[in-house]
Design an enzyme around this catalytic site. Structure first.
Site, PDB file in Angstrom:
ATOM      1  CE1 TYR A 187       0.310   3.353  13.836  1.00  0.00           C
ATOM      2  CE2 TYR A 187      -1.690   3.341  12.862  1.00  0.00           C
ATOM      3  CZ  TYR A 187      -0.311   3.153  12.329  1.00  0.00           C
ATOM      4  OH  TYR A 187       0.218   3.677  11.506  1.00  0.00           O
ATOM      5  CG  HIS A 246      -0.844   8.960   3.620  1.00  0.00           C
ATOM      6  ND1 HIS A 246      -1.248   7.151   3.607  1.00  0.00           N
ATOM      7  CD2 HIS A 246      -0.979   9.645   4.190  1.00  0.00           C
ATOM      8  CE1 HIS A 246      -1.326   7.385   5.147  1.00  0.00           C
ATOM      9  NE2 HIS A 246      -0.712   8.529   6.184  1.00  0.00           N
ATOM     10  CD  GLU A 292      -1.187   3.765   8.183  1.00  0.00           C
ATOM     11  OE1 GLU A 292      -0.995   4.258   9.290  1.00  0.00           O
ATOM     12  OE2 GLU A 292      -1.758   4.595   6.845  1.00  0.00           O
ATOM     13  NE  ARG A 296      -3.361   2.165   2.816  1.00  0.00           N
ATOM     14  CZ  ARG A 296      -3.728   3.725   4.193  1.00  0.00           C
ATOM     15  NH1 ARG A 296      -2.344   3.244   4.979  1.00  0.00           N
ATOM     16  NH2 ARG A 296      -3.753   4.570   3.312  1.00  0.00           N
ATOM     17  CD  GLU A 302      -4.331   7.408   9.891  1.00  0.00           C
ATOM     18  OE1 GLU A 302      -5.061   8.802   9.821  1.00  0.00           O
ATOM     19  OE2 GLU A 302      -4.249   6.207   9.767  1.00  0.00           O
ATOM     20  CG  ASN A 322      -5.139   3.259   8.611  1.00  0.00           C
ATOM     21  OD1 ASN A 322      -4.696   2.358   8.034  1.00  0.00           O
ATOM     22  ND2 ASN A 322      -4.368   4.047   8.587  1.00  0.00           N
TER      23      ASN A 322
HETATM   24  C1  GBH Z   1      -1.067   7.074  10.501  1.00  0.00           C
HETATM   25  O1  GBH Z   1      -1.668   7.961  11.646  1.00  0.00           O
HETATM   26  C2  GBH Z   1      -0.536   7.606   9.085  1.00  0.00           C
HETATM   27  O2  GBH Z   1      -1.578   6.921   8.540  1.00  0.00           O
HETATM   28  C3  GBH Z   1       0.812   7.422   9.087  1.00  0.00           C
HETATM   29  O3  GBH Z   1       1.126   8.245   8.269  1.00  0.00           O
HETATM   30  C4  GBH Z   1       1.124   7.858  10.629  1.00  0.00           C
HETATM   31  O4  GBH Z   1       3.015   7.692  10.405  1.00  0.00           O
HETATM   32  C5  GBH Z   1       1.012   6.337  11.341  1.00  0.00           C
HETATM   33  O5  GBH Z   1      -0.057   6.610  11.891  1.00  0.00           O
HETATM   34  C6  GBH Z   1       2.372   7.025  12.495  1.00  0.00           C
HETATM   35  O6  GBH Z   1       2.002   7.744  13.381  1.00  0.00           O
HETATM   36  O7  GBH Z   1      -1.960  10.089  21.799  1.00  0.00           O
HETATM   37  O8  GBH Z   1      -3.165   7.759  22.301  1.00  0.00           O
HETATM   38  O9  GBH Z   1      -5.455   9.684  22.041  1.00  0.00           O
HETATM   39  C7  GBH Z   1      -2.082   7.193  12.943  1.00  0.00           C
HETATM   40  C8  GBH Z   1      -3.433   7.725  13.891  1.00  0.00           C
HETATM   41  C9  GBH Z   1      -4.506   8.792  14.836  1.00  0.00           C
HETATM   42  C10 GBH Z   1      -3.087   7.045  15.455  1.00  0.00           C
HETATM   43  C11 GBH Z   1      -4.314   9.467  16.890  1.00  0.00           C
HETATM   44  C12 GBH Z   1      -3.199   7.030  17.076  1.00  0.00           C
HETATM   45  C13 GBH Z   1      -3.619   9.012  19.080  1.00  0.00           C
HETATM   46  C14 GBH Z   1      -3.344   8.057  20.397  1.00  0.00           C
HETATM   47  N1  GBH Z   1      -2.748   8.457  14.688  1.00  0.00           N
HETATM   48  N2  GBH Z   1      -3.370   8.278  17.915  1.00  0.00           N
HETATM   49  S1  GBH Z   1      -3.686   8.828  21.428  1.00  0.00           S
END
Ligand code: GBH
Length: 459
Positions: free
Chosen positions: A295, A119, A366, A75, A165, A293
């Site tokens: 995390y 993006h 992601e 991707r 996103e 995505n």
């Molecule tokens: C992605 O966004 C992006 O698509 C990518 O480009 C980037 O490199 C990758 O993540 C890594 O950052 O602070 O505990 O509340 C991630 C979106 C949104 C994920 C906010 C984590 C915050 C967690 N992020 N979220 S917190």
């Protein structure tokens, strides 16, 4: 050993501004990120994506590394300003050639291209002349740009993602101002999001109306972190649900149900724009799959009107609108981003999506983590990342066993890269990049991932 379904898509992901470099050569126009990086204090250490991983010149080497890992799909995103330097009108053939060569090289290696159209690297001219995503005209410019990409690449690209996103674009770009274009407002995020959703739907309509013969699939990738009720109280359960609605249903409800969640309408009143009946029809059903995505996880509690400070880290939205306060459990391990490692949150989120949206096909587009990796004797022993992937992929397997239609998983990221406002310190890669020499080295996690693909299992 429990296995993933036979046709499960194992992939890895990147984005244009984070890896390509070559920021102003071969006719590329500037983007809002090129500009944002020049503002003192915005990016850690004053870094930029001018060179990044120099993927623009090294893509063949990178594809060889992907092939070595055995990934089935890759991707990546197209830099709009590389193919349309001012975002509209004139086409830059050298930019088209770059992506065309990249796609051909992937296909030669037996790797399926999954292409994201946006993006975050908006052509700067569209920001300066049109006010970016605050302007409804953007929806037509985006559809034209999408049309160009389908026309030139759609004979070979069968998997499209319109936007990456839109939550981040809206909240971090227009709410907290920590990402380009760096605006801070409590109403602009909702307007930007509205235009992003319409832009997405218009691009999908173009694809379905004019490129049906290409027989591909198209969708949107939304990000969402899990929100677990802090206590068993009804109030906290509702707070967690509300947080998920403000985070994910904000974008996914229009796509699957045709409109924003009620709770957002109630709380935001006139700050939340309305879709026309025609727009609702166009948006509903505008994704062939659910791109996710994911995390991390946080606890959510009802904040009883006590306002939380707006976190520069991205805390799930504008907290006073949601009336939710977020926290971490002290027992959770965190990554270098301070994001908690909670695999069961991933499973719960997958089930939440499955229930709310009637079991769509889901692709995790992601998932990944940053750690302070060190190159020692030519090797990177990133055991924590191996554990992270194993934990999250096992959670995925459990979700599948419980009926979730999860069809694929893309690790973020293929290699260390420009981590936006954090610069190059936060390494997310399966491959280590030496940013002096630009040499790439597969980390232990890349070897682990290869084996998982071979076994078709995370166990
Ligand atoms: C992605 O966004 C992006 O698509 C990518 O480009 C980037 O490199 C990758 O993540 C890594 O950052 O602070 O505990 O509340 C991630 C979106 C949104 C994920 C906010 C984590 C915050 C967690 N992020 N979220 S917190």
């Amino acid at each position: 050993m429990r296995k993933f379904p036979e046709d499960f898509i194992w992939g890895t992901a990147t984005s244009s501004y984070q890896i390509e470099g070559a920021a102003d050569i071969d006719g590329k126009g500037p983007s809002i990120w090129d500009s944002f990086c020049t503002i003192p204090g915005r990016i850690a250490q004053g870094e930029t994506g001018n060179i990044a991983c120099d993927h623009y010149h090294k893509f063949k080497e990178d594809i060889q590394l992907m092939k070595d890992m055995g990934v089935k799909a890759y991707r990546f995103s197209i830099a709009w300003a590389r193919v349309m330097p001012t975002g509209k009108g004139e086409v830059n053939e050298k930019g088209i050639q770059f992506y065309s060569d990249l796609i051909d090289e992937l296909l030669k290696a037996g790797i399926e291209p999954w292409v994201t159209l946006y993006h975050w690297d908006l052509p700067l001219a569209l920001q300066l002349e049109e006010d970016g995503w605050l302007n409804k005209n953007m929806t037509d410019y985006f559809a034209d740009y999408a049309n160009l990409c389908f026309d030139r690449f759609g004979d070979r690209v069968k998997n499209w993602i319109t936007l990456n996103e839109p939550w981040v674009v809206s909240i971090l770009g227009y709410g907290q101002g920590v990402f380009a274009p760096g605006r801070s407002s409590n109403s602009e995020p909702y307007l930007a999001a509205h235009n992003l959703l319409i832009a997405h739907a218009k691009a999908v309509a173009v694809y379905r109306e004019n490129y049906g013969h290409q027989e591909g699939q198209i969708g949107i990738s939304n990000n969402c972190d899990w929100r677990e009720p802090l206590t068993n109280s009804e109030e906290d359960k509702q707070a967690a649900e509300r947080a998920l609605e403000f985070f994910l249903a904000w974008f996914a409800d229009p796509v699957y149900k045709g409109d924003y969640p009620e709770v957002m309408k109630e709380r935001l009143k006139e700050r939340l724009p309305e879709f026309t009946e025609e727009e609702k029809k166009m948006i509903k059903g505008s994704s062939d799959f659910f791109g996710l995505n994911h995390y991390t996880t946080m606890y959510a509690a009802n904040s009883n009107g006590e306002q939380q400070e707006i976190s520069v880290n991205g805390n799930g939205g504008i907290s006073e609108d949601q009336d939710v306060s977020l926290s971490l459990d002290k027992s959770w391990n965190v990554t270098l981003m301070d994001w908690a490692v909670v695999p069961w949150g991933c499973k719960k989120l997958l089930k939440w999506i499955s229930n709310r949206y009637d079991q769509p096909n889901i692709y995790i587009t992601e998932n990944g983590c940053a750690y302070p990796d060190k190159l020692v004797d030519g090797k990177v022993n990133d055991q924590e990342r191996v554990d992270f992937y194993q934990g999250y992929l096992k959670a995925c397997q459990e979700a599948i066993d419980e009926g979730v239609q999860l069809k694929g998983y893309f690790a973020w990221s293929f290699m260390d890269n420009f981590e936006w406002a954090s610069g190059y310190e936060k390494r997310f890669g399966l491959h280590y990049v030496d940013f002096e020499t630009l040499e790439r080295v597969p980390k232990k996690s890349a070897h682990w991932f290869k084996e998982a693909i071979e076994k078709n299992s995370a166990e």
